[in-house]
Design a protein around this motif. Sequence first.
Motif, mmCIF file in Angstrom:
data_model
loop_
_atom_site.group_PDB
_atom_site.id
_atom_site.type_symbol
_atom_site.label_atom_id
_atom_site.label_comp_id
_atom_site.label_asym_id
_atom_site.label_seq_id
_atom_site.Cartn_x
_atom_site.Cartn_y
_atom_site.Cartn_z
ATOM 1 N N PHE A 1 0.857 -1.188 0.000
ATOM 2 C CA PHE A 1 0.000 0.000 0.000
ATOM 3 C C PHE A 1 0.894 1.238 0.000
ATOM 4 O O PHE A 1 1.808 1.353 0.815
ATOM 5 N N VAL B 1 2.381 -1.372 4.827
ATOM 6 C CA VAL B 1 1.295 -2.349 4.808
ATOM 7 C C VAL B 1 1.473 -3.167 3.537
ATOM 8 O O VAL B 1 1.482 -2.618 2.441
ATOM 9 N N ALA B 2 1.689 -4.474 3.703
ATOM 10 C CA ALA B 2 1.947 -5.325 2.541
ATOM 11 C C ALA B 2 1.283 -6.671 2.745
ATOM 12 O O ALA B 2 0.953 -7.043 3.878
ATOM 13 N N LEU C 1 -4.153 2.709 7.547
ATOM 14 C CA LEU C 1 -4.559 1.372 7.104
ATOM 15 C C LEU C 1 -3.819 0.304 7.915
ATOM 16 O O LEU C 1 -2.624 0.421 8.170
ATOM 17 N N LYS C 2 -4.562 -0.726 8.302
ATOM 18 C CA LYS C 2 -3.934 -1.837 9.021
ATOM 19 C C LYS C 2 -3.802 -3.031 8.086
ATOM 20 O O LYS C 2 -4.583 -3.190 7.157
ATOM 21 N N ASP C 3 -2.817 -3.883 8.369
ATOM 22 C CA ASP C 3 -2.562 -5.070 7.548
ATOM 23 C C ASP C 3 -3.823 -5.863 7.243
ATOM 24 O O ASP C 3 -4.052 -6.281 6.121
ATOM 25 N N PHE D 1 -5.887 -4.604 4.364
ATOM 26 C CA PHE D 1 -5.239 -4.325 3.089
ATOM 27 C C PHE D 1 -5.637 -5.383 2.065
ATOM 28 O O PHE D 1 -5.856 -6.541 2.402
#
Lengths: 143, 433
Positions: free
Chosen positions: A9, A65-66, B376-378, B381
């Motif tokens: 992200f 965030v991945a 944003l949190k994991d 996503f």
Amino acid sequence: MKITQLSVFLENKKGRLYGAAQVLGEAGIDIKALTIAESEEFGVLRMVVDKPQEGLKALKEKGFVASITDIVAVEVGDHPGGLADVLKIFNDHDINLEYMYAFVEKNADNAIVVFRFDDPDKAIAVLSKNNIRVLGKKEIESL
Amino acid sequence: MIFNEQAECLSRSGLGELQGKRLKELVGRVSACPGFYREKLAASGISTGSISSIEDIRKLPFTSKDDLREQYPFKMFSKKIGQIRELHVTSGTTGNPIVVGYSQEDIDLWAEVIARSLCCAGALPGDMIQVAYGYGLFTGGLGLHYGSLKLGLTVIPCSSGQTKRQLKILHDFKPRILACTPSYALYMAETAREMGISAAEDGWEIGIFGAEPWSQAMRKEIEQRWGMSAIDIYGLSEIIGPGVACECHYKKGLHIAADVFYPEVIDPKTLQPLAPGYPGELVLTPLTKTGMPLLRYRTRDIVSIDYSVCKCGRSSPRISKVLGRTDDMIVVRGINIFPSQIEEVLLAIEGTEPHYQLVVDRGRNGLDSLEVLVELKDSFFSDEIKYLQNFENRIAKEIESVLSVGVKVRLVEPKSIQRSEGKSKRIIDKRNI
């Protein structure tokens, strides 16, 4: 025969793509193919890399965030109509394609395209039945 | 014209005497009726005998917004619900909203103080007024309506919204007075320009604006664009709604109806009274209300007070424009918003403590916008843009249903919201108000 895609992200602001690429570079991760999808305010960088799990770990450690996703890499004839031939198969079998992008490198005389399906297993089964070659993880790593 | 010369031009000592008498009666009333204040006063040994002048108000306990919320819905009322004529509901921080109840006497009082405010602003019996405050649970619309009837104005109850229709009414009916939020007045100026309506020719002569903070710069802009005199009116639902205080045409502070709403300005930390001229938290005691009496209600609005007699002839003290808040409330398009309301929505969706920030801005059209940045949190996503956009829309819808105001949600990267002492900075207000 699914392969793993690494997605990150990225906020739509200066230096973020550079930041992600730098983290992967420092971790010794080789990017094989990539695409960026974007909305007005943010983007998602999607990549095929040689070591996706290590790449994921490196990015998360640096606060990105991945995530990883299953995708399918397919050999497509490198000639006019080559892509259309494959897409026709999906069309005929009602296989829903979310998005796709291509490798820069070739496998012999064939181009490589990766597809993201909502049902990758069904897609692989149909492709195999139609004699379309699906590439495995090892093959991608050695490209 | 001064609507109630007897009340608005009292000498300082006459005013103090009246306030003291009314305070004693108020303490008598709340002590006589079972409930919140009777117990509180009894516990601290206060009775009517404790009150010999208005100065004795300092013996009484403060009342906070939380007190009102805890007494939801009707427990603050000192009359049976059947004797309450009207209910209004205001947004709260978390959980229950605040319900305010008006007896018939309270509605009459409301009409009286609004009639005073309208006169103070320059209205005269026979004038036509366009009320473009929302009618409904919000007190703006109906308050201005009752007061206009009391003064003998011709009321056009437009409520808010439907801007083109508002402007057609302005063009065709030529009302002299407008009442709405200041940002809506600017928004209408922009729409008028697009419609080819000449603001200077057709415009209202007097605008009565409130329900949100606005600056002198904004006053100047409204006055220039509409060719009108823009007047600030102050109030809050808990006390009565608009009409607590209003500027006269000298615009040197808002005349407060101090014979019925006793004002104190205190240091919000020490709770000690501040000398006139020093900014502090405004504390109000409605001395004559019967439906829902309040003692020393802490408004959280920061003002200063001036007791000198105004050039307009009124001796009623004047409070400054609201200089700020003691809490983190912000007002967007007339709606009170607390960051905690947004935090609750995010917590419900994400299940963990959210990191977020509110960005308030005022567009060139005069309308405020509220953007909510969410880290944003994991777990939320996805590699698919449409999923992320749906997630943004879902958050926006849920927030809108709580706040009743449109928001734009933007997902941002983790740790990208500036933190101070571990906590995110919650509000960025770019409006310069």
